[in-house]
Scaffold this active site. Structure first.
Site, PDB file in Angstrom:
ATOM      1  N   TRP A 142      33.466  39.552  57.348  1.00  0.00           N
ATOM      2  CA  TRP A 142      34.684  39.051  56.697  1.00  0.00           C
ATOM      3  C   TRP A 142      35.396  38.064  57.606  1.00  0.00           C
ATOM      4  O   TRP A 142      35.093  38.010  58.801  1.00  0.00           O
ATOM      5  CB  TRP A 142      35.624  40.218  56.325  1.00  0.00           C
ATOM      6  CG  TRP A 142      36.532  39.863  55.180  1.00  0.00           C
ATOM      7  CD1 TRP A 142      37.872  39.594  55.244  1.00  0.00           C
ATOM      8  CD2 TRP A 142      36.152  39.691  53.811  1.00  0.00           C
ATOM      9  NE1 TRP A 142      38.347  39.268  53.992  1.00  0.00           N
ATOM     10  CE2 TRP A 142      37.317  39.309  53.102  1.00  0.00           C
ATOM     11  CE3 TRP A 142      34.952  39.797  53.105  1.00  0.00           C
ATOM     12  CZ2 TRP A 142      37.312  39.031  51.720  1.00  0.00           C
ATOM     13  CZ3 TRP A 142      34.942  39.532  51.738  1.00  0.00           C
ATOM     14  CH2 TRP A 142      36.111  39.160  51.062  1.00  0.00           C
ATOM     15  N   ASP A 198      43.105  32.116  58.387  1.00  0.00           N
ATOM     16  CA  ASP A 198      44.282  31.773  57.593  1.00  0.00           C
ATOM     17  C   ASP A 198      44.436  32.743  56.421  1.00  0.00           C
ATOM     18  O   ASP A 198      43.595  33.616  56.213  1.00  0.00           O
ATOM     19  CB  ASP A 198      44.175  30.331  57.086  1.00  0.00           C
ATOM     20  CG  ASP A 198      43.111  30.171  56.019  1.00  0.00           C
ATOM     21  OD1 ASP A 198      42.041  30.831  56.117  1.00  0.00           O
ATOM     22  OD2 ASP A 198      43.324  29.415  55.065  1.00  0.00           O
ATOM     23  N   GLU A 201      41.594  33.272  54.140  1.00  0.00           N
ATOM     24  CA  GLU A 201      40.462  33.986  54.749  1.00  0.00           C
ATOM     25  C   GLU A 201      39.262  33.091  55.010  1.00  0.00           C
ATOM     26  O   GLU A 201      38.122  33.535  54.994  1.00  0.00           O
ATOM     27  CB  GLU A 201      40.022  35.166  53.850  1.00  0.00           C
ATOM     28  CG  GLU A 201      41.171  35.909  53.219  1.00  0.00           C
ATOM     29  CD  GLU A 201      40.776  37.217  52.547  1.00  0.00           C
ATOM     30  OE1 GLU A 201      40.327  37.169  51.406  1.00  0.00           O
ATOM     31  OE2 GLU A 201      40.917  38.268  53.181  1.00  0.00           O
ATOM     32  N   GLU A 202      39.529  31.815  55.221  1.00  0.00           N
ATOM     33  CA  GLU A 202      38.418  30.869  55.338  1.00  0.00           C
ATOM     34  C   GLU A 202      38.318  30.176  56.693  1.00  0.00           C
ATOM     35  O   GLU A 202      37.226  29.876  57.150  1.00  0.00           O
ATOM     36  CB  GLU A 202      38.556  29.782  54.249  1.00  0.00           C
ATOM     37  CG  GLU A 202      38.398  30.337  52.856  1.00  0.00           C
ATOM     38  CD  GLU A 202      38.717  29.330  51.777  1.00  0.00           C
ATOM     39  OE1 GLU A 202      38.227  29.474  50.650  1.00  0.00           O
ATOM     40  OE2 GLU A 202      39.471  28.377  52.053  1.00  0.00           O
ATOM     41  N   GLU A 426      44.223  35.784  38.797  1.00  0.00           N
ATOM     42  CA  GLU A 426      44.461  35.041  40.027  1.00  0.00           C
ATOM     43  C   GLU A 426      44.613  33.542  39.743  1.00  0.00           C
ATOM     44  O   GLU A 426      45.486  32.873  40.277  1.00  0.00           O
ATOM     45  CB  GLU A 426      43.283  35.281  40.991  1.00  0.00           C
ATOM     46  CG  GLU A 426      43.391  34.568  42.317  1.00  0.00           C
ATOM     47  CD  GLU A 426      42.152  34.823  43.186  1.00  0.00           C
ATOM     48  OE1 GLU A 426      41.059  34.300  42.862  1.00  0.00           O
ATOM     49  OE2 GLU A 426      42.273  35.582  44.174  1.00  0.00           O
TER      50      GLU A 426
END
Ligand code: NOJ
Ligand code: NOJ
Length: 575
Positions: A142, A198, A201-202, A426
């Site tokens: 992750w 960030d 999540e990238e 979303e």
């Protein structure tokens, strides 16, 4: 005469309401508020209707289990969700929600202790972004660590703590909430300076959002520590808050009129990261302060315009909108997740920033236009110049009305793409506006609630953004170090040696094989001098080793904060 016309106007308005009914935005907000609140509660264990399997106080990101699988709990999403709930309790809008916060608190205090791929409670594990909904660690690959989580969680609990203190529950706060809050704040203090993923999540680099929310958390922590008489943490928090505020200034793009969201990427840097930052560091007492990026500051308004404009041509659903009209916005223009689409929470955040700005302008009875914010304001008055427009001017009234209307436009865009059952996923498809990706995203609902509250003039508590000065020199990286001599009085058997293990890399991150050897020159006092980073909280223990055998000193850990620099001497006795 004047009072008669006021009465007449009031009468006419009430007729409009009676005969024409509520405006489209009023009716959307009145139905969607209830749906959004229910949507949030459905996603919280143990009894939420859409979150079966989630333990007590656990917030799921969404009930969606595939494409994408969001049936996990993220520290960010959960903390932002409970910020809304804590606000409803603190403002006494819904005192019944207090039991939920207590459940969330118990759940998070347990999650803090879980060893996970980012570390343990004292070695960086608080930066772990997500957990299984039965409160176990998530071990797959992750984007970790994400260092916004502890700051956001601390802010939510501090909101609750301040409410309890105002209601005479100081002792309970000091005993229960403070240790959990302190762990998170110590984490911010110790790790803010290191690379983070960030909020999307990238990207592993430095992030404006993360920096801004970390700064806020430490400032709030300083005030809370003062209230609770926890003076020992204050110098470290103050020093790192100043460093954070200094670092926060470095994200300004050199010429584009916006804030670069993340360092070291080949993207434009235009990103709702920054819009979200402005609404989550809103402090009405700070006016339109630019250094803390207040919603009505010239830098934040200029940034908002650049950000919104970046989505005008790339999403087909925005085509045809006037160049100064509200449009649907996404995370960032280069986004490719599900091919890159508008997100409800991004579009709501734009509305919220504008409503927050309106709150402050109405408080201070003046709108200031600077060369930095000129292009933002020219969307509403095309030939406006820089200057100060007090409430007595027609320019002020024209701007205020136009900006409220602009803000409403973003809510109405989301309204347009909200399906008839009111559910908020979303994203919405960039070509036709149909819902996409995770269904019933908790954060989408939370973002609707905070935008609606801001429209209603909700004024959040101040967190200490007023009157800060940006240090003229930012702390160098790495910062100063302190030379610390550890002494322990320990009698030993032949063949036994004493070592020092602890929560920082310099003390071997608790691994006995990496512990620091102590010298027995002054036996039975064993000593070693170690260079440690300044203003860092350190947990440690002494161990005795004999060949492969390790004996740990008994609990609890010794716990201590290093000075900024210089030397320190600690003397302990083996236990
Ligand atoms: C899942 C993350 O949650 C999302 O934010 C990201 O865009 C995708 N992975 C792709 O990296
Ligand atoms: C993906 C988003 O990018 C991230 O910010 C969020 O935490 C997760 N989804 C869960 O909602």
């Amino acid at each position: 005469m004047r009072s008669f016309s006021v009465l007449l106007t009031a009468f006419l308005f009430s007729c409009v309401d009676k005969f024409l009914g509520p405006t489209p935005i009023q009716s959307y907000i009145s139905t969607e508020s209830a749906i959004a609140k229910a949507g949030v509660l459905a996603n919280i264990g143990p009894d939420g209707s859409k979150s079966s399997g989630a333990l007590s106080g656990v917030v799921i990101a969404s009930p969606n289990t595939n494409n994408p699988n969001y049936l996990y709990t993220w520290i960010r999403d959960a903390s932002l969700t409970f910020k809304v709930i804590a606000q409803k309790v603190a403002s006494e809008e819904d005192p019944t929600l207090r039991a939920k916060i207590d459940q969330f608190f118990l759940s998070q205090s347990h999650i803090q202790t879980l060893t996970n791929p980012s570390g343990t409670e004292s070695t960086g594990g608080l930066g772990e972004p997500k957990f299984n909904i039965n409160e176990t660690q998530y071990t797959d690959k992750w984007g970790r660590p994400q260092r916004d989580g502890p700051a956001l969680r601390a802010t939510t609990f501090m909101l609750y703590a301040n409410y309890l203190i105002a209601n005479n529950n100081v002792t309970w706060v000091a005993k229960n909430l403070w240790p959990v809050i302190k762990l998170d704040l110590d984490y911010v203090q110790n790790y803010w300076n290191r690379t983070t993923f960030d909020l999307w999540e990238e990207i592993g680099s430095s992030s404006f959002w993360t920096t801004a929310v970390q700064h806020r958390a430490l400032r709030e922590g300083i005030a809370l520590a003062e209230d609770l008489g926890q003076m020992d943490v204050i110098p470290g928090y103050v020093a790192q808050a100043n460093n954070l505020l200094c670092f926060q200034q470095s994200f300004k793009h050199s010429s584009g009129g916006y804030i670069t969201a993340n360092t070291g990427t080949c993207r434009s840097g235009i990103d709702s990261n920054t819009i979200l930052a402005s609404i989550h560091v809103f402090d009405p007492a700070a006016g339109c302060d630019a250094a803390t990026f207040q919603p009505c500051s010239d830098v934040a308004l200029s940034n908002l315009k650049v950000y919104v404009d970046s989505f005008r041509s790339i999403y087909s659903i925005n085509h045809g909108a006037a160049g100064n009209a509200a449009v649907a916005t996404g995370r960032y223009p280069e986004d490719a997740y599900y091919c890159g689409n508008p997100w409800y929470l991004s579009t709501f955040a734009v509305a919220e920033q504008l409503y927050d700005a309106v709150i402050v302008w109405e408080q201070q009875q003046v709108i200031n236009v600077t060369s930095t914010s000129l292009l933002f304001f020219r969307q509403f008055i095309s030939d406006i110049g820089s200057g100060s427009y007090p409430a007595s001017t027609s320019t002020y009234s024209t701007l205020l009305a136009a900006i409220k209307n602009f803000a409403d436009g973003f809510v109405l865009i989301n309204a347009k793409y909200t399906p008839s059952d009111g559910g908020l996923s979303e994203q919405v498809n960039r070509d036709n506006g149909t819902p996409l990706s995770a269904k019933d995203l908790t954060w989408s609902y939370a973002s609707a609630l905070t935008a609606f509250a801001a429209r209603g003039g909700f004024i959040p508590a101040s967190w200490g953004a007023a009157g800060l000065t940006v240090p003229s020199v930012c702390r160098s990286n790495p910062g100063p170090t302190a030379s610390v001599t550890f002494n322990v009085y320990a009698t030993t058997n032949p063949g036994e040696n004493v070592f020092l293990a602890g929560s920082v890399p310099e003390l071997g991150n608790w691994l006995p094989e990496k512990a620091v050897p102590l010298s027995s020159q002054n036996y039975p006092t064993w000593s070693a001098t170690v260079t440690l980073p300044g203003y860092t909280s350190v947990d440690y223990k002494f161990i005795k080793k004999h060949n492969d055998q390790v004996i740990w000193s008994s609990d609890p850990n010794w716990s201590w904060q290093t000075p900024e620099a210089g030397t320190a001497n600690l003397s302990d006795t083996w236990r």
